[in-house]
Design an enzyme around this catalytic site. Structure first.
Site, mmCIF file in Angstrom:
data_model
loop_
_atom_site.group_PDB
_atom_site.id
_atom_site.type_symbol
_atom_site.label_atom_id
_atom_site.label_comp_id
_atom_site.label_asym_id
_atom_site.label_seq_id
_atom_site.Cartn_x
_atom_site.Cartn_y
_atom_site.Cartn_z
ATOM 1 N N VAL A 42 209.991 46.334 60.055
ATOM 2 C CA VAL A 42 209.669 47.326 59.019
ATOM 3 C C VAL A 42 208.354 46.962 58.322
ATOM 4 O O VAL A 42 207.493 47.822 58.093
ATOM 5 C CB VAL A 42 210.814 47.399 57.969
ATOM 6 C CG1 VAL A 42 210.441 48.320 56.822
ATOM 7 C CG2 VAL A 42 212.104 47.859 58.622
ATOM 8 N N CYS B 184 220.599 48.423 62.777
ATOM 9 C CA CYS B 184 220.772 49.218 61.549
ATOM 10 C C CYS B 184 222.175 49.795 61.389
ATOM 11 O O CYS B 184 222.886 49.429 60.452
ATOM 12 C CB CYS B 184 219.748 50.336 61.514
ATOM 13 S SG CYS B 184 218.072 49.707 61.633
HETATM 14 C C1 UGA Z 1 218.318 54.317 62.668
HETATM 15 C C2 UGA Z 1 218.025 55.648 61.958
HETATM 16 O O1 UGA Z 1 217.978 56.701 62.921
HETATM 17 C C3 UGA Z 1 216.703 55.578 61.197
HETATM 18 O O2 UGA Z 1 216.504 56.776 60.471
HETATM 19 C C4 UGA Z 1 216.775 54.391 60.217
HETATM 20 O O3 UGA Z 1 215.555 54.237 59.506
HETATM 21 C C5 UGA Z 1 217.033 53.120 60.995
HETATM 22 O O4 UGA Z 1 218.282 53.260 61.709
HETATM 23 C C6 UGA Z 1 217.105 51.979 60.015
HETATM 24 O O5 UGA Z 1 218.005 51.959 59.170
HETATM 25 O O6 UGA Z 1 216.200 51.132 60.017
HETATM 26 P P1 UGA Z 1 217.484 53.184 64.958
HETATM 27 O O7 UGA Z 1 218.562 52.175 64.701
HETATM 28 O O8 UGA Z 1 216.126 52.723 65.314
HETATM 29 O O9 UGA Z 1 217.305 54.131 63.658
HETATM 30 O O10 UGA Z 1 217.941 54.085 66.166
HETATM 31 P P2 UGA Z 1 218.608 55.527 66.379
HETATM 32 O O11 UGA Z 1 217.666 56.354 67.119
HETATM 33 O O12 UGA Z 1 219.140 56.063 65.122
HETATM 34 O O13 UGA Z 1 219.819 55.141 67.340
HETATM 35 C C7 UGA Z 1 220.883 54.283 66.922
HETATM 36 C C8 UGA Z 1 221.920 54.175 67.998
HETATM 37 O O14 UGA Z 1 222.645 55.403 68.132
HETATM 38 C C9 UGA Z 1 221.372 53.863 69.396
HETATM 39 O O15 UGA Z 1 222.193 52.912 70.035
HETATM 40 C C10 UGA Z 1 221.425 55.201 70.106
HETATM 41 O O16 UGA Z 1 221.539 55.078 71.495
HETATM 42 C C11 UGA Z 1 222.686 55.804 69.497
HETATM 43 N N1 UGA Z 1 222.733 57.284 69.555
HETATM 44 C C12 UGA Z 1 221.817 58.034 68.879
HETATM 45 C C13 UGA Z 1 223.752 57.911 70.259
HETATM 46 O O17 UGA Z 1 224.622 57.257 70.874
HETATM 47 N N2 UGA Z 1 223.814 59.282 70.282
HETATM 48 C C14 UGA Z 1 222.902 60.055 69.610
HETATM 49 O O18 UGA Z 1 223.022 61.296 69.657
HETATM 50 C C15 UGA Z 1 221.887 59.404 68.903
#
Ligand code: UGA
Length: 447
Positions: free
Chosen positions: A11, A263
């Site tokens: 970050v 996260c």
């Molecule tokens: C997440 C949030 O989306 C960000 O807005 C936030 O700033 C960040 O956490 C944080 O707190 O720092 P991130 O962890 O980078 O971001 O990734 P995401 O894209 O949110 O995905 C998280 C997990 O959910 C991944 O394992 C992804 O594969 C999974 N996912 C996501 C699903 O299984 N299905 C979906 O439809 C979307």
């Protein structure tokens, strides 16, 4: 503006580089001396699309500088962002020791009669800004220093953090004074998006509530997926049908192996801890975690049934990072899946375009147990099944026609619904997916 950042982790580095890019003068404190040297040469220490170019440009034009000397950065800065880690403690609550140590250093270095605004970007439980304010007063011990604490959560996603920072959906600021609000307005002047000014407590809750809600959507659609598998419906189409309703929205309704990363799991546990400590029964969120924790076991169970046992079966695991576009493997579902496969006696051959080195560092006990392959094709060759665990686009474009001939049994378990089911069917794969009926035309004989 002259801005300081504590912490050049994920970050901190993205925040600092992007703020330098929009015209501010940045100084960043990082305790790791090797990182400081690299970063001052314009070499990024994390993988994030677009970051290298921005870092190099801003280092060479002198708008960002890294050091391990906190005092210099405090002297330089009108506003100081705290971007240090808040890892989970064994009870799930956030460990604030790095944040507290940063605030102590700032209070010790601050000159009398000078105003400093300290902005918490790290994800912290509600009440932290107030707690840090008390810490400043304690540390000052009567010296007339004026340090105000504000909250400004980040909403960056790994893999698109630079784009997310430069084009935010919103900017949330929690600050008690007009002076702090006005300084943060200047910091974010060039960003065109809704800007919300509220109290630190509300701002701190917004961050956890947003992440928890997104995780809830994922667990919800994953339960629908399980049901779809039982009744012969298709979860992708169910999600599409739901998503057209603007009140629901189509984002974060991709069913799969569950969420991971540094996260969602950590933040939900911390949020639950906060709720519990305030006497709030947030069972809904506990269920979100429970559903997520069961995902890998269900996948292993389906594969075991399909292959008639997993003992001595060679299983290719495609993807180790918690999502595509990143080398981050923290709380990756792949690690949990691999452990379960090994427990069943399977021989695991794992691959990932970026995450192998980090995976070996994060899960040292798995290094000897797993065969790692730089190339997906070699991981899959000779296997009895390949499991798509991370939805890397690279796996979509593999030569699946050639691969069919190289597998001991052409079984694909697509836990991200990444591949086109019709294509896999046409190629005569035994294709298992999430929330869809099992598909198969002709199975190759088991060898
Ligand atoms: C997440 C949030 O989306 C960000 O807005 C936030 O700033 C960040 O956490 C944080 O707190 O720092 P991130 O962890 O980078 O971001 O990734 P995401 O894209 O949110 O995905 C998280 C997990 O959910 C991944 O394992 C992804 O594969 C999974 N996912 C996501 C699903 O299984 N299905 C979906 O439809 C979307």
């Amino acid at each position: 503006m002259r801005i300081g950042v504590f912490g050049a982790g994920y970050v901190g580095l993205v925040t600092a580089v992007c703020l330098a890019e929009v015209g501010h003068l940045l100084q960043v404190v990082e305790v790791d001396g090797d990182k400081v040297v690299k970063l001052n040469q314009g070499i990024s220490t994390i993988y994030e699309p677009g970051l290298d170019e921005l870092l190099e440009r801003n280092v060479s034009r002198g708008s960002i500088w890294f050091t391990d000397d906190a005092r210099t950065v405090v002297d330089h800065s009108e506003v100081i962002f705290l971007c240090v880690g808040t890892p989970p403690k064994p009870d799930g609550s956030a460990d604030l020791s790095q944040i507290e140590s940063a605030v102590r250093k700032i209070a010790d270095s601050a000159k009398e009669d000078e105003y400093k605004l300290v902005v918490v970007k790290s994800t912290v439980p509600v009440g932290t800004a107030e707690r840090l304010g008390r810490l400043v007063r304690e540390e000052a011990g009567g010296r007339p220093i004026t340090i105000e604490i504000a909250s400004n959560p980040e909403f960056l996603r790994a893999g698109s953090a630079v784009r997310d920072f430069m084009n935010p959906d919103r900017i949330v600021v929690g600050a008690d004074s007009e002076k702090a609000r006005s300084m943060l307005r200047s910091v974010y002047e060039s960003f065109d998006c809704p800007k919300m000014f509220t109290t630190p407590e509300t701002s701190e809750i917004i961050k956890y509530a947003a992440n928890s809600f997104l995780a809830m959507k994922i667990s919800f659609i994953n339960m629908i997926a399980d049901l779809c598998e039982e009744v012969g419906a298709d979860v992708t189409l169910v999600a599409e049908g739901m998503g057209y309703d603007k009140r629901i929205g189509s984002d974060f309704l991709r069913a799969g192996i569950g969420f991971g990363g540094s996260c969602f799991p950590k933040d939900i546990r911390a949020f639950l801890h906060v709720a519990k400590s305030r006497g709030i029964d947030f069972g809904l969120l506990e269920e979100v975690m429970r559903i997520n924790n069961r995902r890998t076991a269900r996948i292993v169970e389906r594969l075991r049934t399909h292959l008639d046992g997993l003992d001595k079966k060679r299983i290719a695991v495609l993807g180790l990072s918690f999502k595509p576009g990143t080398d981050d493997v923290r709380e990756s579902q792949a690690a949990k899946l691999i452990r379960l496969l090994l427990r069943e006696g399977a021989i695991v051959k794992a691959t990932d375009p970026l995450g192998i080195a980090n995976f070996k560092r994060e899960y040292p006990d798995l290094v000897e147990e797993v065969e790692f392959h730089e190339q997906a094709e070699t991981a899959i060759a000779g296997s009895h099944a390949a499991i798509v665990v991370t939805d890397w686009k690279e796996y979509k474009t593999l030569d699946w026609t050639r691969i069919w001939n190289e597998m001991s049994r052409p079984v694909i378990f697509d836990t991200r619904n990444l591949l086109n089911p019709d294509d896999m069917l046409d190629l005569h794969y035994e294709y298992l997916a999430i929330g869809k009926e099992f598909m198969h035309l002709t199975a190759k004989t088991l060898t």
